[in-house]
Design a protein around this motif. Structure first.
Motif, PDB file in Angstrom:
ATOM      1  N   GLU A 134       0.297  -1.879  -0.125  1.00 21.24           N
ATOM      2  CA  GLU A 134       0.120  -0.115  -0.213  1.00 21.24           C
ATOM      3  C   GLU A 134       0.911   1.559  -0.024  1.00 21.24           C
ATOM      4  O   GLU A 134       0.828   2.523  -0.455  1.00 21.24           O
ATOM      5  N   ARG A 135       2.458   1.326   0.835  1.00 26.85           N
ATOM      6  CA  ARG A 135       3.009   2.244   1.091  1.00 26.85           C
ATOM      7  C   ARG A 135       3.885   3.016  -0.387  1.00 26.85           C
ATOM      8  O   ARG A 135       3.846   3.282  -0.816  1.00 26.85           O
ATOM      9  N   ASN A 138       0.964   4.152  -2.546  1.00 24.69           N
ATOM     10  CA  ASN A 138       0.942   5.942  -2.613  1.00 24.69           C
ATOM     11  C   ASN A 138       1.396   6.618  -3.096  1.00 24.69           C
ATOM     12  O   ASN A 138       1.484   7.591  -2.876  1.00 24.69           O
TER      13      ASN A 138
END
Ligand code: GLU
Length: 383
Positions: A134-135, A138
């Motif tokens: 997810e990071r 992002n």
């Protein structure tokens, strides 16, 4: 992240938010020549363009072992695990260097993520892998995922990246899984016999009578069509539609054009452990059950008790995955068994109460608990 509704057709593909794209070794490498720059750059261009439009893409790329063959002076894909590990270690670095350059030409950053089965199965590791992914997304990065071949042992290996890609799609809650190889679509027979393309699979009926070959053509990949179809079904049965097509069709596929075979989403998201048990786990033995137990497990969703088991096959330990098979030889479920294969024969056909009285309270538990059990769909025809 809130739940999204699964897209229904391939034409909606350009509108999705998050895609897992898997590419096979044979599309990117040859054993003699190593990495094919042309193919890798072409694919990277397609993905980078979509990434720049704001679509999050996770690329699951094979090719590490194959890319490491020629630098090590080998002439064919090594058969021993340690040589495969060495080739993967060398090849993975080369592969990432090429991806880095190809994406950098578009100003897109890539990040390497190497996973083992444990990273997806154990809850703490699973959360960790999810958070990292997810990071990266992002940050606008394109994560490039492969199995951690340099350290994966024979027992815990996925072996093929198709099913790994399906589990990654599940991990990141992708909107769609795109599986690219050297075959443009699923066909209803051998192409030389004038077979027709199968544009869509919406259930097992659409695959009836279809013989899905089991090996790749170039000798570089491991999966062949069977694992692609299996991976597409894993995704679809967990609510993620999948498209199977060729790497040459990547641009058209991501543009939602009518290429490849589309597997429409069927089921709802289910725990990753159940997906593993159904599709990935190495089954260590089988428990042959009578009709009553087959019905209790298969239709009434009950735990399997010793009373319904008529025979035990294979050597396994408590906690191992086993098949539950009816008396016609059809596997109806996979489950984690609560006893060793050596303990079971004395228990067969007997009630748990009787066993507890005679052998102690630890023999009161079921042989396979309903929470550790997954019913099997109809098996796929393969050659
Ligand atoms: N992980 C292996 C590699 O990168 C390939 C597995 C597969 O062919 O799917 O070489």
């Amino acid at each position: 992240m809130t739940a999204r509704r699964a897209i229904k057709t391939r034409s909606s593909l350009p509108q999705v938010k998050r895609i897992v794209v898997k590419v096979g070794s044979s599309s990117l490498t040859s054993l003699a020549g190593g990495i094919s720059d042309e193919a890798l750059v072409k694919l990277s261009n397609v993905i980078a363009a979509r990434r720049k439009e704001g679509i999050e893409i996770i690329l699951v790329s094979s090719g590490a072992i194959s890319a490491g063959v020629s630098p090590l002076g080998l002439t064919s894909r090594p058969r021993h695990l340690s040589s495969q590990q060495a080739a993967a270690s060398v090849g993975q670095g080369l592969l990432m260097a090429r991806y880095h350059d190809a994406f950098a030409a578009h100003g897109v950053i890539v990040g390497q993520v190497l996973l083992t089965l444990d990273d997806l199965m154990r809850r703490s590791h699973h959360t960790n892998a999810h958070r990292a992914m997810e990071r990266l997304l992002n940050f606008g990065v394109v994560p490039i995922v492969n199995e951690n071949d340099a350290v994966a042992s024979q027992e815990i290996r996925f072996g093929d990246n198709d099913r790994l890609a399906a589990l990654v799609a599940h991990l990141v809650k992708a909107d769609v899984l795109v599986l690219l190889s050297d075959v443009d679509s699923l066909y209803d027979g051998p192409p030389k016999d004038g077979a027709k393309r199968i544009p869509e699979v919406s259930g097992p009926k659409d695959l009836e009578g279809v013989n899905i070959g089991s090996t790749g053509a170039a000798g570089t990949g491991t999966g062949g069509m069977a694992t692609k179809v299996e991976a597409a079904i894993i995704a679809a049965s967990s609510g993620i539609p999948a498209l199977v097509t060729s790497t040459d069709n990547a641009e058209d596929a991501l543009a939602g054009k009518d290429v490849g075979t589309w597997f429409s989403a069927k089921g709802r998201r289910k725990p990753i452990r159940k997906l593993w048990l159904e599709h990935v786990a190495r089954i260590q033995g089988s428990l042959i059950v009578d009709d009553g137990a087959a019905k209790a497990v298969g239709e009434k969703r009950r735990s399997l008790l010793p009373a319904g088991i008529v025979e035990v096959k294979g050597n396994f330990e408590s906690g191992d995955p086993v098949a539950i098979t009816n008396q016609h030889g059809v596997a109806i479920a996979h489950g984690l068994v609560n006893y060793d294969s050596k303990e079971l024969p004395q228990m067969l056909g007997r009630s748990t109460r009787e066993l507890a009285k005679e052998l102690g309270h630890e023999y009161e538990r079921s042989v396979v608990h309903v929470d550790d059990l997954v019913l099997l769909r109809k098996r796929l025809p393969t050659s």
